[in-house]
Write a protein that holds these residues in place. Structure first.
Motif, short mmCIF file in Angstrom:
data_model
loop_
_atom_site.label_atom_id
_atom_site.label_comp_id
_atom_site.label_asym_id
_atom_site.label_seq_id
_atom_site.Cartn_x
_atom_site.Cartn_y
_atom_site.Cartn_z
N ALA A 27 57.40 -63.55 -57.92
CA ALA A 27 58.38 -63.55 -57.34
C ALA A 27 59.13 -65.39 -57.37
CB ALA A 27 58.69 -62.99 -56.15
N ALA A 28 58.94 -66.70 -56.39
CA ALA A 28 58.56 -67.70 -56.25
C ALA A 28 59.32 -68.40 -57.36
CB ALA A 28 58.57 -67.86 -55.43
N ARG A 29 58.49 -68.03 -58.17
CA ARG A 29 58.62 -68.98 -60.12
C ARG A 29 59.45 -68.51 -61.19
NH1 ARG A 29 56.26 -73.82 -58.35
NH2 ARG A 29 53.93 -73.62 -57.31
N ARG A 30 59.56 -67.50 -60.66
CA ARG A 30 60.90 -67.16 -61.21
C ARG A 30 61.68 -67.40 -61.07
NH1 ARG A 30 60.96 -61.35 -60.41
NH2 ARG A 30 59.23 -60.88 -61.30
N ARG A 31 62.37 -68.21 -62.43
CA ARG A 31 63.81 -68.66 -62.74
C ARG A 31 64.39 -67.76 -63.70
NH1 ARG A 31 61.48 -75.20 -63.70
NH2 ARG A 31 60.29 -75.31 -61.63
N SER A 32 65.63 -67.87 -62.72
CA SER A 32 67.14 -66.91 -63.86
C SER A 32 67.77 -68.09 -64.66
CB SER A 32 67.85 -66.31 -63.00
OG SER A 32 68.65 -67.12 -62.13
N ALA A 33 68.36 -67.68 -65.81
CA ALA A 33 68.42 -68.95 -66.73
C ALA A 33 69.99 -69.02 -66.47
CB ALA A 33 68.80 -67.73 -68.00
N PRO A 34 70.11 -70.52 -66.11
CA PRO A 34 70.89 -71.50 -65.35
C PRO A 34 72.44 -70.59 -65.98
CG PRO A 34 69.38 -72.91 -66.50
CD PRO A 34 69.50 -71.55 -67.29
N ALA A 35 73.20 -70.33 -65.57
CA ALA A 35 74.92 -69.72 -65.38
C ALA A 35 75.71 -70.45 -64.49
CB ALA A 35 74.31 -68.26 -65.34
N ALA A 127 69.86 -72.83 -56.15
CA ALA A 127 68.98 -71.74 -56.38
C ALA A 127 69.79 -70.83 -56.89
CB ALA A 127 68.12 -71.66 -54.63
N ALA A 128 71.57 -70.23 -56.87
CA ALA A 128 71.47 -69.32 -56.79
C ALA A 128 72.20 -68.98 -58.48
CB ALA A 128 73.04 -69.11 -56.45
N GLY A 130 69.81 -70.61 -60.71
CA GLY A 130 68.87 -70.14 -61.05
C GLY A 130 68.47 -72.06 -62.04
N LEU A 131 68.52 -72.98 -61.37
CA LEU A 131 67.95 -74.74 -61.18
C LEU A 131 67.35 -74.75 -60.29
CD1 LEU A 131 72.01 -75.92 -61.98
CD2 LEU A 131 70.01 -75.42 -63.69
N MET A 132 66.90 -74.49 -59.39
CA MET A 132 65.46 -74.18 -58.90
C MET A 132 65.03 -72.87 -58.31
SD MET A 132 67.89 -76.91 -55.79
CE MET A 132 66.63 -76.87 -54.52
N LEU A 133 64.05 -73.63 -57.25
CA LEU A 133 63.28 -72.42 -57.09
C LEU A 133 64.13 -72.19 -54.96
CD1 LEU A 133 59.88 -72.80 -58.15
CD2 LEU A 133 61.03 -71.53 -59.16
N ASP A 134 63.69 -70.75 -55.36
CA ASP A 134 64.07 -70.33 -53.77
C ASP A 134 63.55 -70.59 -52.35
OD1 ASP A 134 65.84 -68.70 -51.12
OD2 ASP A 134 65.60 -67.21 -52.23
N PRO A 135 64.08 -72.03 -51.88
CA PRO A 135 63.26 -72.43 -51.05
C PRO A 135 62.72 -71.16 -49.80
CG PRO A 135 64.91 -73.38 -50.81
CD PRO A 135 65.27 -71.96 -51.95
N ALA A 136 63.47 -70.06 -50.24
CA ALA A 136 63.15 -69.06 -48.73
C ALA A 136 61.68 -67.57 -49.51
CB ALA A 136 64.44 -67.92 -48.29
N LEU A 137 61.69 -67.94 -51.12
CA LEU A 137 60.63 -67.19 -51.44
C LEU A 137 59.60 -68.17 -51.22
CD1 LEU A 137 63.01 -65.90 -55.02
CD2 LEU A 137 61.32 -64.61 -53.48
N LEU A 138 59.70 -69.64 -51.54
CA LEU A 138 58.39 -70.28 -51.23
C LEU A 138 57.80 -70.01 -50.10
CD1 LEU A 138 59.97 -73.47 -53.72
CD2 LEU A 138 58.18 -71.67 -54.04
#
Length: 170
Positions: A27-35, A127-128, A130-138
């Motif tokens: 989940a932490a490594r999953r990146r959404s497509a930049p939007a 992060a929203a 999708g350009l970087m990982l979510d710090p909370a998930l990390l």
């Protein structure tokens, strides 16, 4: 009897910790497509955050303000604000961090601005998008990894304790 129960409990704990770690890391490594990004690129402070995190954002703002003559950075590391004009939220956070005297040592100023809400909002926005990982998930992923190691280290300790307890019985 005790060895079987002991081994079963540890095996269940190990499997649960392992699954938790794997799920959290995926989940932490999953990146959404930049939007929702403009077609011509991203703003300067967003690019600075992507290139070097919150510290790079502060350095970029300091350089920009220095080039415009709104701050002076001495060789001794003292930052003096010469103008109370702020063109964005991060500059406003820098002015607040400089205090009433309009002076502050560079490391303290950087630390205060890096942890400001204005800089954190830049990271949250990236992060929203999708350009970087979510710090909370990390953070959750690191906690899950520590839990897994704790369970793995508990296996030999509990095996030794169980052997000692079993050897003490007639």
């Amino acid at each position: 009897m005790w060895h079987t129960t002991h081994l079963t409990v540890l095996t269940v704990l190990l499997i649960a910790a392992g699954l938790s770690t794997v799920v959290t890391y995926v989940a932490a490594r999953r990146r959404s497509a930049p939007a929702d990004l403009p077609g011509t690129g991203i703003p300067l402070l967003d690019a600075a955050f992507l290139a070097g995190g919150p510290g790079r954002v502060v350095d970029t703002v300091l350089v920009r303000m220095h080039q415009e003559g709104r701050v002076i950075v001495s060789r001794s590391g003292l930052v003096t604000v010469t103008s109370n004009t702020a063109y964005d939220e991060v500059e406003a956070a820098l002015l607040v961090a400089a205090g009433d005297l309009r002076q502050r040592d560079l490391p303290g100023l950087r630390r205060a601005v890096m942890t400001s809400d204005a800089v954190q909002r830049i990271g949250d926005r990236l992060a929203a998008h999708g350009l970087m990982l979510d710090p909370a998930l990390l953070r959750r992923a690191r906690s899950a990894r520590r839990l897994l190691w704790l369970v793995v280290l508990a296996i030999p300790v509990s095996t030794v304790v169980g052997s000692i307890l079993a050897a003490g019985r007639p």
